[in-house]
Design a protein around this motif. Structure first.
Motif, PDB file in Angstrom:
ATOM      1  N   ALA A 113     -67.399 -24.204 -23.587  1.00  0.00           N
ATOM      2  CA  ALA A 113     -66.990 -25.503 -24.124  1.00  0.00           C
ATOM      3  C   ALA A 113     -66.259 -25.319 -25.450  1.00  0.00           C
ATOM      4  N   THR A 114     -66.788 -24.406 -26.290  1.00  0.00           N
ATOM      5  CA  THR A 114     -66.123 -24.159 -27.577  1.00  0.00           C
ATOM      6  C   THR A 114     -64.730 -23.608 -27.342  1.00  0.00           C
ATOM      7  N   SER A 115     -64.633 -22.653 -26.430  1.00  0.00           N
ATOM      8  CA  SER A 115     -63.324 -22.061 -26.143  1.00  0.00           C
ATOM      9  C   SER A 115     -62.352 -23.124 -25.665  1.00  0.00           C
ATOM     10  N   VAL A 116     -62.855 -24.002 -24.800  1.00  0.00           N
ATOM     11  CA  VAL A 116     -61.970 -25.033 -24.268  1.00  0.00           C
ATOM     12  C   VAL A 116     -61.480 -25.944 -25.393  1.00  0.00           C
ATOM     13  N   THR A 117     -62.417 -26.318 -26.278  1.00  0.00           N
ATOM     14  CA  THR A 117     -62.018 -27.179 -27.389  1.00  0.00           C
ATOM     15  C   THR A 117     -60.963 -26.486 -28.245  1.00  0.00           C
ATOM     16  N   THR A 118     -61.222 -25.195 -28.542  1.00  0.00           N
ATOM     17  CA  THR A 118     -60.257 -24.452 -29.353  1.00  0.00           C
ATOM     18  C   THR A 118     -58.912 -24.406 -28.644  1.00  0.00           C
ATOM     19  N   THR A 119     -58.934 -24.111 -27.364  1.00  0.00           N
ATOM     20  CA  THR A 119     -57.694 -24.033 -26.612  1.00  0.00           C
ATOM     21  C   THR A 119     -56.932 -25.336 -26.698  1.00  0.00           C
ATOM     22  N   LEU A 120     -57.660 -26.443 -26.449  1.00  0.00           N
ATOM     23  CA  LEU A 120     -56.957 -27.727 -26.423  1.00  0.00           C
ATOM     24  C   LEU A 120     -56.379 -28.054 -27.790  1.00  0.00           C
ATOM     25  N   SER A 121     -57.166 -27.773 -28.836  1.00  0.00           N
ATOM     26  CA  SER A 121     -56.642 -28.117 -30.163  1.00  0.00           C
ATOM     27  C   SER A 121     -55.439 -27.244 -30.485  1.00  0.00           C
ATOM     28  N   HIS A 122     -55.509 -25.968 -30.102  1.00  0.00           N
ATOM     29  CA  HIS A 122     -54.364 -25.117 -30.381  1.00  0.00           C
ATOM     30  C   HIS A 122     -53.168 -25.473 -29.516  1.00  0.00           C
ATOM     31  N   LEU A 123     -53.452 -25.907 -28.300  1.00  0.00           N
ATOM     32  CA  LEU A 123     -52.337 -26.334 -27.447  1.00  0.00           C
ATOM     33  C   LEU A 123     -51.620 -27.510 -28.078  1.00  0.00           C
ATOM     34  N   SER A 124     -52.416 -28.483 -28.556  1.00  0.00           N
ATOM     35  CA  SER A 124     -51.733 -29.653 -29.099  1.00  0.00           C
ATOM     36  C   SER A 124     -51.016 -29.311 -30.399  1.00  0.00           C
ATOM     37  N   SER A 125     -51.636 -28.408 -31.185  1.00  0.00           N
ATOM     38  CA  SER A 125     -50.935 -28.070 -32.429  1.00  0.00           C
ATOM     39  C   SER A 125     -49.678 -27.273 -32.101  1.00  0.00           C
ATOM     40  N   SER A 126     -49.772 -26.441 -31.070  1.00  0.00           N
ATOM     41  CA  SER A 126     -48.595 -25.689 -30.660  1.00  0.00           C
ATOM     42  C   SER A 126     -47.482 -26.632 -30.215  1.00  0.00           C
ATOM     43  N   GLU A 139     -53.984 -19.256 -25.497  1.00  0.00           N
ATOM     44  CA  GLU A 139     -54.005 -18.442 -24.284  1.00  0.00           C
ATOM     45  C   GLU A 139     -55.236 -17.536 -24.268  1.00  0.00           C
ATOM     46  N   THR A 140     -55.508 -16.883 -25.419  1.00  0.00           N
ATOM     47  CA  THR A 140     -56.666 -15.984 -25.466  1.00  0.00           C
ATOM     48  C   THR A 140     -57.949 -16.751 -25.170  1.00  0.00           C
ATOM     49  N   GLU A 141     -58.084 -17.911 -25.805  1.00  0.00           N
ATOM     50  CA  GLU A 141     -59.315 -18.684 -25.618  1.00  0.00           C
ATOM     51  C   GLU A 141     -59.417 -19.184 -24.184  1.00  0.00           C
ATOM     52  N   ALA A 142     -58.273 -19.592 -23.640  1.00  0.00           N
ATOM     53  CA  ALA A 142     -58.289 -20.107 -22.267  1.00  0.00           C
ATOM     54  C   ALA A 142     -58.736 -19.016 -21.314  1.00  0.00           C
ATOM     55  N   GLU A 143     -58.188 -17.808 -21.503  1.00  0.00           N
ATOM     56  CA  GLU A 143     -58.578 -16.709 -20.626  1.00  0.00           C
ATOM     57  C   GLU A 143     -60.064 -16.414 -20.792  1.00  0.00           C
ATOM     58  N   ARG A 144     -60.523 -16.431 -22.049  1.00  0.00           N
ATOM     59  CA  ARG A 144     -61.926 -16.114 -22.292  1.00  0.00           C
ATOM     60  C   ARG A 144     -62.822 -17.120 -21.603  1.00  0.00           C
ATOM     61  N   SER A 145     -62.454 -18.411 -21.712  1.00  0.00           N
ATOM     62  CA  SER A 145     -63.319 -19.414 -21.105  1.00  0.00           C
ATOM     63  C   SER A 145     -63.271 -19.306 -19.587  1.00  0.00           C
ATOM     64  N   PHE A 146     -62.108 -18.966 -19.052  1.00  0.00           N
ATOM     65  CA  PHE A 146     -62.016 -18.944 -17.585  1.00  0.00           C
ATOM     66  C   PHE A 146     -62.773 -17.761 -17.021  1.00  0.00           C
ATOM     67  N   PHE A 147     -62.726 -16.621 -17.728  1.00  0.00           N
ATOM     68  CA  PHE A 147     -63.356 -15.432 -17.170  1.00  0.00           C
ATOM     69  C   PHE A 147     -64.723 -15.172 -17.771  1.00  0.00           C
ATOM     70  N   GLU A 148     -65.372 -16.220 -18.262  1.00  0.00           N
ATOM     71  CA  GLU A 148     -66.719 -16.087 -18.815  1.00  0.00           C
ATOM     72  C   GLU A 148     -67.641 -15.496 -17.748  1.00  0.00           C
TER      73      GLU A 148
END
Lengths: 422, 818
Positions: free
Chosen positions: B725-738, B758-767
């Protein structure tokens, strides 16, 4: 005087037999030490030596991840000469522990608590063996001899339990609690015997004048047990220095069963096959299963607390996480106290055959699996299942016989009628 | 048809008017300049030229006006088209609604028809005839048919209920009779028993009837008794004591093997099935306690353990937001490139004008809305400063300002026929030299110079635009003007380049079939030729470098051997055989070091006997292995070493001799990292690379989010740890800032955010802890629980049920007693 002579003869013969076996077959103790049926990760003498080696070199004995036994054993064995170069002193020490256990059995048998306690008196009181015969049963039981020769540390747990019981039936409740504390400290599971043991003590005390209050009696003894365990733990802490390390390496090892080395029990195979995500759940189930018998048996056999202990020891020999034949030998040691129940048992032949069959085929199948490679794990597991089945039948039969005995006591007019279980 | 007939629109009339005026003006000018009427007198001629220039200016003014109007007209046309499209959509929608209504109507009609045709039960009821009914109930004679039918049905119902009641009463009577019958039978049986007992007693008293006892006792010996239930109040006849003493002798006579004790109780075992004595209340209580003890363990310890160990932790994920990102709803990536226009030698008004016209032209030329160029005027000094500042192309600009993509410097130069451009290869600066007379006049809306600038910029960014369009849409179809060659080129480049990774490992290997060269100046060469490039790429990826030297490295036995070519005086390798050149089986080229992919660069020094070694078709000495690395054949000058005139390679390769190889390697590295081939300026290409990577990372992270959302939706049994969940939140916030950074033109910052995303997204997906249970559906749990818990549970449940039944029965009995 003749009784004493018999006793000396039995004890001396047992001692000489063990000595003879050790001297005639010097490799026998080491062979037995390596057998999985005798040595489990929590009582193996080999592992004890490993821990001892580390301990004498001032390294934490639990560092190697091999040693999982109580730390107080270490200074004890450090006093004995090295078992590799001087095997005899250690062996004789074990023989003496065995003789002490037999002596405790004689005391228990002499008290007659097994046939007549405060609330119960068996119908066939006269059908019984005297203490020396019971001790002989124990001392000449091949399982006991194998355990003793293999120098498994479970014999200390056995002595703890037997002395707890012998002190309890002798009315010495404080010593009983101290001995039970020692056994629990060594192997954890004897703590489950607390309630029946306290009942034994309470019944003994109540036979005299002014019986004490049940609640306060139990609470006092629980505190005593806790204090003795805490004292031993404190001593261990002095020895190892790191409290949590030794607790997790010993009791954590008992509780979480991380070592799945094959043994005669039911746990190892089950947990090898278990899905990882269900491991914790089934650990809980297995331990609860083991513990749940305490309540049921205690309620049912309130009138024969000593029999609860016997039945529970049988349950432990079958269902405990790292059982070995020493647990079975303890159960077999207490069974002759209930000689009066033997006529009431119905499946002795079947149980005896199953136990004999598995104890002969077990080593063979283990050899086929591990050394010859022509069998697989299922061979050995099937044999351990048969072994547990044999023990279960024996246990169930004993429990049935005890129930029948109680029932006959209530209905004296129907002694000897055939029954059908429903 | 006259033009005034065709064009009737009010707004277009001024255009017509202006164009007519322009035409008139043109004609006036032409008339003025008619060579036939051209005066030959000098003064007149000057006058004429004055007049004509005046006319010409007028004409220009008119033309400018016309252009303006034309523009307006075109805008209006766009507006009209827009509103037409909207109106059409509205009509389509209404039409759709109409059709829906039509279908609804049809459906309703069908329903009505179905209702009318419904075959109701009452029609088939066997009612009594109407006449009979009316005779019974004359009050219904006047009522309508509907009421009459209802009344008839009710009448039928009442009749039937009456009959049913009668049937029930009869049944009860029957039951009563059967019970009576049974009781009588039982009485008879009891009589039998009493009789038997009587005979027993009689028999013991009169031993002369042994055969009788055999008959009666014999069967009784084998009968079991039940230990749990018994007929209450059963009493032996008082005579039993007397009789018991006699039985043993008798039973031995009859051959019974029972022990004396056992046979003592035989007398109370009759030949029919007998129940055991009653249980004492104490025994019942004990049994209740035993069952309660087991259940207490289960409920107070078992259930909490079960709950604790098998509950699945599912952190809540912002599913909708994730899906929005995956569908591209959350962000539409745009690439506004800021281009600075530096005009050191122009008036600000002129410069403004030039800027405006160039921007117009650019906007007209652009057809890919997501990627557009924005011109901005700067004075010369800041432009130069900016140009230096962004020389490395990717350095972060302070927050709030956009990256400067390019600085265009306009420099007047005498003696030029038309404008000319020059792109600095090392900075982001484009110099445009123009003849001073081409500075556009403020009034004019178009000029050759602005057109030139626009075309030049367009050309510079055409490849990048095509690539981004390709990435965003998956193909180049969105861009009409992209030439097929360019599309193919992009496709090829993307296929050749490595997949994006956070870290690349560069592995430089020197292979030689002999013993020499055995050393190379690799550290200096890497520092000199590769490190600056890696430095420039550091915002995009991290790099690690390792090197190795392998002597006696032979070709694979299956690889084609080099052949000697007389005409070239060199050993040649065929182009087709290059794929087998790298001996992957024996050369120690690690497939991967650590987590990222490895890019291999092989420097191959051929054996002196096979030197020089080149490629047959084009005399080249290097090639790229797509998505793997590059190979360079180095043919160092050979030296005579021994007396027989044998040749050998130099023992050491100096930095200078490595120069061509490492230039090639750095070029190959650029290609393998997917840097576009145009424009010529390296910083510009790096910038392009940044934008392309940002776009592709943004897309990839978004689609990973979508996959994760779909995964968690479709598998409700997998756990979602809090870290995911943390990774997803980080990903989304970074996506929007990007995305925000992109919109404002800060591509460096956008790339940095996209990388984190991207790093966070991969981490969350391959948990790991999620993956473990993916293949564990709920129905398998039955197989896990049942084998052990079934056997344990059945006796417990049965015991509990029995006990509950007993308690219920006792309650009832208690309730019945008083």
């Amino acid at each position: 005087m003749s009784v004493d002579r018999r006793k000396i003869a039995v004890f001396g013969a047992a001692f000489m037999l063990r000595l003879l076996l050790t001297c005639l077959f010097p490799s026998l103790p080491d062979l037995l030490t390596g057998r999985v049926e005798v040595s489990t990760p929590v009582n193996s003498f080999k592992r004890l030596q490993e821990g001892l080696f580390l301990y004498t070199r001032n390294v934490s004995p639990y560092d190697g991840g091999v040693f999982h036994q109580a730390p107080l054993l270490l200074p004890l064995f450090a006093l004995l000469p090295d078992a590799k170069s001087w095997p005899l002193p250690t062996a004789i020490f074990y023989f003496l522990v065995d003789l002490l256990n037999a002596y405790a059995l004689v005391t228990i048998s002499a008290s007659g608590q097994s046939v007549k306690s405060r609330l119960h008196s068996a119908v066939r009181k006269h059908v019984r063996w005297d203490g020396v015969s019971v001790a002989a049963w124990f001392l000449f039981n091949p399982l006991t001899i194998a355990t003793c020769l293999a120098r498994a540390t479970s014999v200390f747990t056995t002595s703890g339990i037997l002395f707890a019981v012998s002190n309890a039936v002798g009315g010495n409740s404080i010593n009983a609690m101290l001995a039970l504390g020692f056994a629990s400290y060594l192997s954890l599971y004897p703590a489950l015997l607390f309630i029946p043991l306290v009942l034994v003590c309470y019944d003994r005390r109540s036979e005299g004048p002014n019986p004490p209050n049940v609640g306060s009696f139990i609470a006092r003894h629980a505190a005593l047990l806790l204090a003795s365990v805490a004292g031993l733990l404190g001593l261990s802490c002095l020895i190892t220095g790191n409290f949590w390390e030794f607790v997790s390496a010993t009791y954590g090892f008992h509780l979480l069963v991380p070592d799945l080395t094959p043994n005669v029990g039911l746990w190892w195979y089950f947990f090898i096959e278990m899905f990882d995500s269900f491991r914790e759940f089934f650990l809980g189930v297995f331990w609860l299963h083991l513990a749940s018998y305490v309540g049921g048996l205690t309620t049912r056999f309130r009138r024969q607390p000593l029999f609860i202990i016997t039945a529970l020891l049988g349950v432990f020999a079958i269902f405990k996480p790292y059982p070995s034949i020493s647990d079975a030998s303890l159960f077999f040691a207490l069974l002759p106290l209930y000689r009066h129940l033997f006529p009431l048992m119905r499946y002795t032949f079947f149980a005896g055959s199953a136990i004999l069959y598995s104890s002969l085929l077990g080593p063979a199948f283990y050899h086929l699996w591990i050394y010859a490679g022509s069998g697989n794990a299922n061979f050995f597991y099937a044999i351990t299942l048969v072994w547990s089945l044999g023990l279960s039948i024996l246990l169930a039969d004993t429990v049935f016989a005890a129930l029948r005995d109680e029932w006959e006591q209530e209905h004296p007019e129907r002694v000897g009628t055939e029954v059908r279980q429903v | 048809m006259a033009i005034s007939d065709i064009v009737a629109d009010e707004s277009l009339l001024p255009v017509l008017q202006t164009s007519a005026e322009t035409l008139a003006q043109c004609q006036a000018l032409l008339t003025l300049l008619n060579p036939d009427t051209l005066p030959n007198d000098g003064a007149k001629l000057r006058e004429l030229s004055l007049a004509s220039s005046k006319q010409q200016k007028l004409l220009f003014a008119l033309l400018a006006q016309l252009r303006g109007q034309n523009r307006d007209a075109i805008f209006r046309v766009r507006d009209t088209k827009q509103s037409t499209a909207e109106a059409r959509q509205e009509i389509d929608r209404l039409h759709l609604q109409l059709q829906n209504l039509y279908y609804e109507q049809k459906h309703l009609t069908g329903e009505i028809a179905a209702c009318e045709a419904y075959d109701h039960k009452y029609l088939s009821l066997p009612l009594i005839p109407v006449e009979e009914f009316l005779e019974l109930h004359p009050e219904h004679r006047e009522s309508s048919e509907h009421d009459l039918m209802i009344a008839r049905i009710e009448h039928e119902h009442a009749e039937r209920e009456k009959l049913e009641q009668a049937r029930q009463e009869l049944l009860k009577r029957k039951q009563g009779l059967i019970a009576e019958n049974k009781k009588r039978k039982n009485d008879l049986a009891n009589l039998d028993q009493d009789l038997e007992k009587f005979i027993d007693v009689c028999h013991s008293a009169c031993p002369s009837l042994p055969w009788m006892s055999l008959l009666i006792i014999g069967p009784g010996a084998g009968v079991h008794f039940r230990s749990l239930a018994s007929p209450p109040g059963y009493q032996l006849p008082p005579t039993i004591d007397l009789s018991a003493k006699h039985v043993p002798t008798m039973t031995t006579k009859t051959g019974d093997q029972e022990s004396p004790q056992a046979s003592a109780s035989q007398l109370d075992q009759p030949s029919v099935k007998r129940a055991p004595p009653p249980e004492t209340p104490a025994a019942l209580q004990t049994r209740f306690r035993v069952i309660a003890a087991f259940w207490a363990v289960i409920i107070f310890l078992g259930f909490p353990i079960w709950w604790k160990t098998t509950s699945i932790y599912r952190a809540s994920l912002p599913i909708e937001e994730m899906v929005d990102w995956a569908d591209g709803k959350a962000c539409r990536p745009v690439f506004p490139l800021e281009i600075h226009l530096a005009t050191p030698s122009m008036q600000s008004l002129e410069a403004q004008n030039l800027l405006r016209t160039t921007q117009h032209t650019l906007d007209d030329l652009n057809e890919f809305a997501a990627h557009h160029l924005r011109l901005k005027l700067t004075d010369g000094s800041t432009a130069a400063h900016n140009g230096e500042e962004s020389a490395d192309g990717l350095r972060y600009i302070p927050e709030g300002t956009a990256d400067t993509a390019l600085t265009v410097r306009l420099l007047p130069q005498e003696g030029l026929a038309g404008p000319r451009s020059e792109l600095h290869a090392a900075t982001t600066q484009l110099d445009i030299f123009y003849p001073p007379n081409q500075v556009p006049v403020p009034s004019s809306s178009n000029s050759p110079l602005s057109a030139f600038i626009a075309a030049e910029l367009q050309r510079l960014y055409s490849e990048e635009k095509a690539t981004i369009a390709y990435i965003l849409s998956g193909n180049t179809a969105g861009l009409d003007s992209t030439s097929p060659q360019l599309a193919e080129e992009i496709d090829r480049r993307l296929r050749r380049s490595m997949k994006y990774a956070e870290t690349y490992h560069l592995s430089f290997s020197l292979f030689t079939p002999g013993s020499e060269p055995s050393s190379w100046d690799i550290e200096a060469a890497v520092n000199e030729y590769v490190s600056p490039l890696l430095q420039a790429f550091s915002p995009i990826s991290n790099f690690t470098v390792d090197t190795q030297v392998q002597l006696y490295a032979n070709f694979a036995p299956t690889a084609p051997k080099p052949e000697y070519d007389e005409t070239e005086a060199a050993w040649t390798l065929k182009k087709e055989g290059l794929s087998a050149f790298v001996n992957a089986a024996e050369w120690p080229l690690n497939p991967s070091i650590g987590s990222g992919p490895t890019i291999n660069f092989i420097l191959y020094v051929p054996d002196p006997s096979q030197s020089p070694l080149i490629i047959k078709e084009n005399r080249a000495s290097s090639w790229i292995v797509p998505q793997w690395g590059g190979v360079f054949l180095l043919n160092p000058p050979l030296s005579h070493t021994d007396d027989q005139g044998g040749l050998s390679n130099p023992a050491h390769l100096s930095q200078d001799s490595l120069r061509p190889a490492f230039m090639t390697f750095s070029h190959q590295l650029l290609t393998l990292l997917g840097t576009p081939s145009t424009p010529a300026s390296l910083p510009l290409r790096l910038q392009t690379s940044t934008r392309i990577r940002a776009a592709s990372l943004l897309l990839s992270a978004s689609s990973t989010m979508g996959s994760l959302a779909r995964l968690t939706e479709s598998l409700p049994s997998i756990p979602i740890p809090a870290t995911v969940a943390t990774s997803v939140t980080t990903t989304l916030s970074h996506l929007s800032s990007s995305c925000a950074h992109l919109r404002e033109g800060r591509f460096g910052a956008a790339l940095a955010s996209a990388r984190v995303a991207e790093t966070e997204a991969e981490r969350s997906f391959f948990e790991k802890s999620m993956v473990g249970q993916v293949y564990f559906p709920d129905e398998h749990k039955v197989a896990v629980y049942l084998p052990l818990l079934g056997p344990i549970g059945v006796p417990l449940v049965v015991g509990l049920l029995k006990e509950l039944k007993r308690i219920a029965a006792r309650r009832k009995a208690k309730g019945a007693a008083p």
